[in-house]
Design a protein around this motif. Structure first.
Motif: not given
Length: 364
Positions: A7-16, A245-253
């Protein structure tokens, strides 16, 4: 693999974000090379775009630092002091993120007003729209840093729990952020559609008009990203699992800001494309087979009309090019001007059956 790793979204967010930011950086570098070194006709929009790229890179850098501390993981796996540092950096990155998708709009508008040469009323409307967008963005940033008294209670949330601070309802910030996202989407969409209303009226082949409209209309993708991002704002109200919960918000920004920058760069890359496909970006064949300078990012030939009578024949050819009418001594990439080449021919025959006389004027 532990539960935390699952349950770690971090690596996926960094890749994107870094994949897209890397592509954006390359496009901006090519744009700067073209505008500053190839055609030597840099405009205000180029400098604004450099600032926009800096904001996007800064946002991506802060997100990377946060992910290394645990952002993207469930909050229960992190120490309270770590969560506070993450929320502090996240608050700053939100402010930078708002600027990173607002500032590029000024570059896009500057580019469009230069190449499309709109009417005074249209220019006022465009810049007024940008002014409203900037005002809402600044309001959002102001509320972001003033939602609590003292402000540090926004990231040191234990102060509110202990009664040492007072915070406004988080939904005030969320509603302003959603308004900002919707307005941003509208502006991106308008800036993407507006060129089509001008270009589709030009006398040029339909395929070329559509290609140019597509190149200048990539902002519709950024508008879609803004709408997707707006659905993530309610997660900002999360108190128990903010870091997850807010990880995707940062990514989409970050995705939105990158897409806006890419959309503004694509129309300026024609010289590189021409160099790749033809091997000579600024040369083309002129009259009588002579080579002349290739002076346009988009070069189109319009409709030719013929009119003949007993004494005259007129041939009119219209060309529409992206040129700069205000910079005659620099490379003329930058604005749409119209060039009319008119050849007037007439034949006159005397009453004494003399040989035909042929005179031609060429007005360039």
């Amino acid at each position: 693999m532990s539960l935390m790793d699952c349950h770690n979204k971090g690596p996926g967010i960094l890749a994107v974000i870094w994949s897209l930011t890397g592509v954006t950086t390359i496009f901006v570098a090519i744009r700067i090379y073209i505008r500053f070194f190839m055609i030597r006709n840099a405009g205000t929009d180029d400098y604004i775009m450099l600032g926009s790229l800096f904001l996007t890179l800064s946002n991506a850098g802060m997100t990377t630092a946060n992910v290394r501390m645990g952002y993207g993981k469930h909050q229960k796996y992190l120490e309270e002091s770590t969560v506070e540092r993450i929320i502090l950096i996240n608050t700053i990155s939100f402010a930078v993120g708002i600027a990173s998708f607002t500032v590029p709009k000024f570059a896009v508008t500057s580019l469009l007003t230069r190449i499309l040469i709109p009417s005074r009323a249209q220019r006022i409307w465009l810049w007024s729209l940008l002014g409203i967008t900037a005002a809402v963005s600044l309001t959002c940033i102001f509320v972001l840093f003033n939602q609590c008294d003292p402000p540090r209670a926004a990231w040191e949330r234990r102060l509110a729990r202990e009664g040492q601070a007072k915070c406004h309802d988080m939904w005030i910030l969320i509603k302003i952020a959603i308004l900002n996202a919707v307005l941003s989407a509208f502006v991106d969409f308008y800036l993407a559609i507006y060129p089509s209303t001008v270009l589709m009226k030009l006398h040029m082949p339909l395929g070329k008009r559509l290609a140019l409209c597509a190149a200048l209309g990539m902002g519709t993708v950024a508008a879609a990203m803004a709408i997707v991002k707006s659905t993530e704002f309610p997660d900002m109200a999360s108190q128990d699992d903010f870091t997850y919960d807010t990880a995707e918000l940062v990514m989409w920004t970050i995705v939105e800001s990158n897409v806006i920058i890419l959309a503004s760069c694509i129309p300026t890359l024609q010289p590189i494309l021409d160099l790749t496909l033809r091997g000579a970006p600024f040369r083309t064949r002129g009259p009588q087979g002579k080579e002349t300078n290739y002076n346009s990012a988009f070069h189109f030939t319009g409709v030719k009309t013929n009119r003949r009578s007993d004494r005259s024949a007129t041939h009119l050819e219209s060309q529409e090019s992206i040129l700069d009418e205000h910079q005659k001594n620099s490379h003329p990439l930058g604005a749409i001007i119209r060039t009319d080449d008119v050849s007037v021919e007439y034949n006159s025959r005397s009453t004494q059956n003399l040989p035909d006389r042929h005179t031609t004027w060429h007005i360039g």
